[in-house]
Design an enzyme around this catalytic site. Structure first.
Site, PDB file in Angstrom:
ATOM      1  N   THR A  74      14.444 188.097 -14.512  1.00 18.54           N
ATOM      2  CA  THR A  74      15.068 189.182 -15.277  1.00 18.54           C
ATOM      3  C   THR A  74      14.026 189.885 -16.145  1.00 18.54           C
ATOM      4  O   THR A  74      13.960 191.124 -16.190  1.00 18.54           O
ATOM      5  CB  THR A  74      16.203 188.608 -16.160  1.00 18.54           C
ATOM      6  N   ASN A 153      20.759 189.035  -3.146  1.00 22.11           N
ATOM      7  CA  ASN A 153      21.140 187.691  -3.568  1.00 22.11           C
ATOM      8  C   ASN A 153      22.539 187.280  -3.122  1.00 22.11           C
ATOM      9  O   ASN A 153      22.879 186.114  -3.163  1.00 22.11           O
ATOM     10  CB  ASN A 153      21.035 187.574  -5.091  1.00 22.11           C
ATOM     11  N   GLN A 182      14.648 186.670  -4.582  1.00 20.28           N
ATOM     12  CA  GLN A 182      15.292 185.850  -3.534  1.00 20.28           C
ATOM     13  C   GLN A 182      14.424 185.717  -2.289  1.00 20.28           C
ATOM     14  O   GLN A 182      14.777 184.958  -1.384  1.00 20.28           O
ATOM     15  CB  GLN A 182      16.661 186.443  -3.154  1.00 20.28           C
ATOM     16  N   CYS A 325      25.295 185.692 -11.995  1.00 19.48           N
ATOM     17  CA  CYS A 325      25.239 186.610 -13.139  1.00 19.48           C
ATOM     18  C   CYS A 325      26.476 187.495 -13.221  1.00 19.48           C
ATOM     19  O   CYS A 325      26.662 188.200 -14.204  1.00 19.48           O
ATOM     20  CB  CYS A 325      23.999 187.497 -13.043  1.00 19.48           C
TER      21      CYS A 325
HETATM   22  N1  PLP Z   1      16.824 189.303  -9.026  1.00 20.85           N
HETATM   23  C1  PLP Z   1      17.564 188.674  -8.107  1.00 20.85           C
HETATM   24  C2  PLP Z   1      17.702 189.281  -6.754  1.00 20.85           C
HETATM   25  C3  PLP Z   1      18.195 187.473  -8.407  1.00 20.85           C
HETATM   26  O1  PLP Z   1      18.947 186.861  -7.483  1.00 20.85           O
HETATM   27  C4  PLP Z   1      18.035 186.924  -9.710  1.00 20.85           C
HETATM   28  C5  PLP Z   1      18.729 185.686 -10.091  1.00 20.85           C
HETATM   29  O2  PLP Z   1      19.667 185.248  -9.469  1.00 20.85           O
HETATM   30  C6  PLP Z   1      17.243 187.612 -10.630  1.00 20.85           C
HETATM   31  C7  PLP Z   1      16.650 188.801 -10.262  1.00 20.85           C
HETATM   32  C8  PLP Z   1      17.046 187.098 -12.020  1.00 20.85           C
HETATM   33  O3  PLP Z   1      16.190 185.985 -12.024  1.00 20.85           O
HETATM   34  P1  PLP Z   1      16.210 184.979 -13.259  1.00 20.85           P
HETATM   35  O4  PLP Z   1      17.417 184.119 -13.087  1.00 20.85           O
HETATM   36  O5  PLP Z   1      14.938 184.212 -13.128  1.00 20.85           O
HETATM   37  O6  PLP Z   1      16.260 185.801 -14.481  1.00 20.85           O
END
Ligand code: PLP
Length: 379
Positions: A74, A153, A182, A325
């Site tokens: 993120t 994802n 991913q 999320c």
């Molecule tokens: N981008 C994608 C495609 C994701 O699937 C995720 C988390 O599931 C993220 C970003 C965010 O990653 P993080 O959980 O390390 O913040």
């Protein structure tokens, strides 16, 4: 590694591998210095940091100085998108992305829209694929940034980043960012082959720990930092580097199996699961044919996802509805792929790791049949 449960939620997070746990422990005990300190303890940490960057860089074919450690995917996405937009705001106003990005991209774009940037989000076809041709129609010389995910994802759909890169570069001087959270560790990734300037990845999706990610930033690109402070990571990510988590991440990278070999093994598992699921006559497949075989999105027709997930969970079988999320919300990704609400509400995401087996799939399918039989009686 054999787990005492069946874990099919590897797109949400993965179990940390033993090498990661050991190196985090080791680092907490022995290598706890601050890489910015000038004494020996600090220098030891700095040496580990430099070596960690070499390992990460070689995993994606870039230079060590092009790696910025962040706290997660993120943060890497936010730094890439907000940092690039702020840095190029005098050169143009248009930012292009897709409607099926992760919230860490979509929310960063929403923020930039509130700051006056023009945001264009392209929709996918029913397979979750955003045709590179669509980019041709909107990329112009007012475009400063394009952000496209490598692997979705929820459905595992893969975007044609090299082709998008060609179009972006031919029609603008925009920076190209790719959210590869991913895809990293699952697909072979070389920044030069993808043609990207910025690329995000996250440790906890590849059996490292939560709390660590990285952003690849090409030397040609400038970013405005979003975190202000001590100027670590070449001024782009202030905050003392978390050496234990960085070392844990590096250990997970070092023990990653050969990506292509593992891709073949996972494809076999994926095909096996699909065939067995098809034979139950209970499901429709929401992942496209040529998706990343680590993610299989299905709809169990006539059943809502929540009671199914709860029933699976009671049997120590863990999977999810979709993005962790977007808890409790109807999937915007499946909606964008043209699925109706009933099908979306009955969607389950099965996501694999290298630790999953065919035996686990057999148990999962037997359990699915039992659960649906049981739930049917209450209809
Ligand atoms: N981008 C994608 C495609 C994701 O699937 C995720 C988390 O599931 C993220 C970003 C965010 O990653 P993080 O959980 O390390 O913040």
């Amino acid at each position: 590694m054999k787990l005492p449960l069946i874990y099919f939620d590897n797109s949400a997070t993965t179990v940390p591998c033993k090498e990661t746990v050991e190196s985090i422990n080791f680092s907490l005990k022995n290598n706890w210095g601050n890489p910015s300190s000038t004494h020996k303890k600090g220098v030891d940490a700095l040496v580990s940091l430099a070596s960690a960057k070499e390992t990460v860089a070689s995993s994606i074919g870039c230079k060590a100085e092009e790696i910025i450690f962040t706290s997660c995917g993120t943060e890497a996405n936010n730094l890439a998108i907000i940092g690039a937009a702020q840095s190029k705001k005098r050169q143009g106003n248009r930012i292009i992305s897709t409607t099926i990005e992760h919230p860490s991209v979509l929310k960063a774009l929403e923020f930039l829209e509130s700051e006056g940037f023009e945001i264009i989000k392209l929709s996918p076809d029913n397979n979750g694929f955003v045709s590179p041709e669509k980019f041709k129609e909107v990329v112009n010389n007012n475009t400063i940034l394009v952000s496209v995910m490598l692997v979705n994802n929820e459905t595992g759909s893969i975007q044609n980043i090299p082709e998008i890169a060609k179009i972006v570069k031919a029609n603008s001087s925009a920076v190209l960012h790719c959210d590869a959270v991913q895809g990293y560790g699952k697909l072979p990734i070389k920044t030069s082959v993808l043609g990207v300037d910025l690329l995000s990845a996250s440790g906890h999706k590849i059996h490292a720990s939560k709390g660590i990610g990285f952003l690849y930033k090409s030397k040609k690109v400038n970013l405005v930092p979003i975190m202000h402070g001590g100027g670590q990571e070449n001024g782009l990510r202030s905050g003392t580097e978390s050496m234990p988590l960085i070392e844990g991440f590096v250990s997970a990278i070092k023990v990653m199996p050969d990506i292509n070999k593992q891709l073949n093994i996972t494809s076999e598992l994926f095909k096996y699961a699909k065939e067995k699921l098809r034979n139950t006559n209970l499901v429709k497949f929401n992942s496209p044919e040529n998706c990343l075989p680590y993610i299989l999105n299905i709809s169990v027709e006539g059943y809502k996802a929540e009671p199914l997930l709860n029933a699976f969970s009671m049997q120590d079988i863990f999977l999810s509805k979709g993005s962790a999320c977007a808890k409790g919300q109807r999937s915007y990704v499946l909606k964008e792929c043209g699925l109706d609400n009933d099908r979306i509400d009955s969607a389950l995401r099965i996501s694999f790791s290298r630790y999953n087996t065919k035996e686990e799939i057999d148990i999962f399918i037997d359990t699915l049949i039992n659960i649906t039989n049981r739930l049917r009686r209450f209809k």
